[in-house]
Design a protein around this motif. Sequence first.
Motif, PDB file in Angstrom:
ATOM      1  N   THR A   1      50.324  37.747  52.533  1.00 12.45           N
ATOM      2  CA  THR A   1      50.097  39.193  52.356  1.00 12.45           C
ATOM      3  C   THR A   1      48.919  39.488  51.437  1.00 12.45           C
ATOM      4  OG1 THR A   1      51.628  39.190  50.500  1.00 12.45           O
ATOM      5  CG2 THR A   1      52.565  39.746  52.656  1.00 12.45           C
TER       6      THR A   1
ATOM      7  N   MET B   1      45.678  39.256  40.921  1.00 17.12           N
ATOM      8  CA  MET B   1      45.031  38.852  39.669  1.00 17.12           C
ATOM      9  C   MET B   1      43.525  39.062  39.723  1.00 17.12           C
ATOM     10  SD  MET B   1      47.749  37.770  38.209  1.00 17.12           S
ATOM     11  CE  MET B   1      47.230  36.908  36.737  1.00 17.12           C
TER      12      MET B   1
ATOM     13  N   LEU C   1      34.117  43.924  44.551  1.00 17.57           N
ATOM     14  CA  LEU C   1      34.177  43.858  46.016  1.00 17.57           C
ATOM     15  C   LEU C   1      32.773  43.948  46.621  1.00 17.57           C
ATOM     16  CD1 LEU C   1      37.513  45.809  46.602  1.00 17.57           C
ATOM     17  CD2 LEU C   1      37.088  43.360  46.758  1.00 17.57           C
TER      18      LEU C   1
ATOM     19  N   GLY D   1      45.859  31.723  52.595  1.00 21.46           N
ATOM     20  CA  GLY D   1      44.844  31.220  51.674  1.00 21.46           C
ATOM     21  C   GLY D   1      44.268  29.936  52.252  1.00 21.46           C
TER      22      GLY D   1
END
Length: 527
Positions: free
Chosen positions: A22, A95, A100, A279
């Motif tokens: 997620t 975290m 961006l 990931g």
Amino acid sequence: MPRPGSRDGDPVEHYDVIIVGTGAGGGTLAHTLAPSRKRVLLLERGDFLPRELANWDPGPVFVDGKYISPDTWYDADGKPFQPQVHYFVGGATKMYGAALYRLRPEDFGELKHADGVSPAWPLGYDDFEPWYTRAEWLYQVHGAHGEDPTEGHWSRQYPWPAVSHEPRVQQISDALASGGYHPFHAPCGILLDEANRPASICIRCATCDGYPCLVHAKSDAETIAVRPLLDQPNVTLLVNAEVEQLETDPGGGSVTGVVVTRNGQREVYAGDIVVVAAGAVNSARILLRSASDQHPAGLANGSDQVGRNYMFHNSKAVVALDKERNDTVFQKTLALNDFYFAGDGREWPLGNIQMLGKSNAMAMKGEEPKLTKLAPRWSLDETARHAVDFWLTTEDVPKPENRVTVDRDGHVRLAYAATNDEEATGLYHELRKILNHVGMADHHVLDKNFYMSMNVPLAGCAHQAGTCRFGTDPASSVLDVNCKAHELDNLYVIDTSFFPSIGAVNPALTAMANAIRVGEHLVSRMA
Ligand SMILES: Cc1cc2nc3c(=O)[nH]c(=O)nc-3n(C[C@H](O)[C@H](O)[C@H](O)COP(=O)(O)OP(=O)(O)OC[C@H]3O[C@@H](n4cnc5c(N)ncnc54)[C@H](O)[C@@H]3O)c2cc1C
């Protein structure tokens, strides 16, 4: 709430799409698919990150590593280490520093580096531009397109103006500009309304970078993408649901079962489409653990590329000690790409310089426990008061031997040697030079071990990428241009695994933009 999956091996609950993970990729994909009314199942290994005062406390966060998930990986020699991973709803974005950035247009082409070639992507910047714009608007990015001379074209300005510099950062920006550099406002994903402060959720504190946000004012994947879906009838989220492996039909052409351990029980789920977004390391692990007679080297791994070309940036956190007190609170508003490419006397591209969350005494203790062991608290406080923090990012080029494998027990083995040290050193020297322009003598520079005392090169896997790259040639890539596995008709991978190269800016926005891109492809496919 749909029934959970079968506990005896036969899937009982069938979904249109199952998404594993997620984070930036998986959470954003779920958000893109939800309006289609297709039945989406999100399987997340972790739970919701608790909202508690410790979220903002550098002691628990940096000294105790409270939010680092207990996991053990092994290096190439079999030595165990604890990776800096965060298994929560929202993944690593819980975290992250929410810087961006878009990749530069040149990052999508071939770039020559000191330690090899950064390969071209099968799509160009122009293909990604609309999705970058969508991602910037979804994640509420503050910034100023047009300031950074290295950025590509943009079809729409950021949804929010750039976060304003605090006085010391403004001085640094002005001094850099007068020295001929091109500083720009760093793009920040935070829920801040500077023009209308009382309406703002973000209080502009010092804990954006490396901390979870207690008030959910950071644009992470939980807050922006997953939480808004929780009451939607077509979306189901199961937490503490670790995907172990994927099963296929007898021909090996389709995934038919997603095998999960949830609350100590084995469950199996089925979906028309299965998307892995665990990931870069864990996605490779899932595929490699799913080896079968049809896929003996691991699922989708006929090319032997799954797990290879692992990258995570050659990064360095640096503290410059200012003669003046630096009372900045929200420091990460400034960045510089003047050394991003070769040229102007530079043989190689060097990378990106950006400012980092402000140091404090406890964080310094966590980051450098040996160095600070005997230092009294007042001296650390004083040092931190004068600290000006920078984050240097140099591109890491993909190498097939930098790879994730799994051992017989299913544990991750990570073989990795850093690339482009020469470029990273060059960037560091450029930073020292520019400090002279901004009133900080270059001998007052400390290396800052952002990743505490851990094995930084391996355990600091915050920017992990590669491992399942996309491409047009099934012999040299795992995924096609839509991030579908070449060898299976319903398996996609959409976290940072798909990156053929990583560029020298933070990776999350590219993962988010790509998730929206692939999401729209899936909506069309299902229609
Ligand atoms: C401290 C820190 C600071 C950072 N700062 C920035 C920044 O400022 N800007 C930026 O662009 N990037 C930053 N990053 C990196 C950024 O967070 C990642 O690049 C991004 O989150 C990667 O997205 P992803 O979808 O690939 O993986 P993730 O976001 O990590 O998501 C993977 C998800 O999969 C879940 N999962 C793993 N294994 C399984 C399994 N077997 N079964 C089910 N679920 C599983 C995980 O729990 C997680 O939720 C930072 C990262 C860290 C740690």
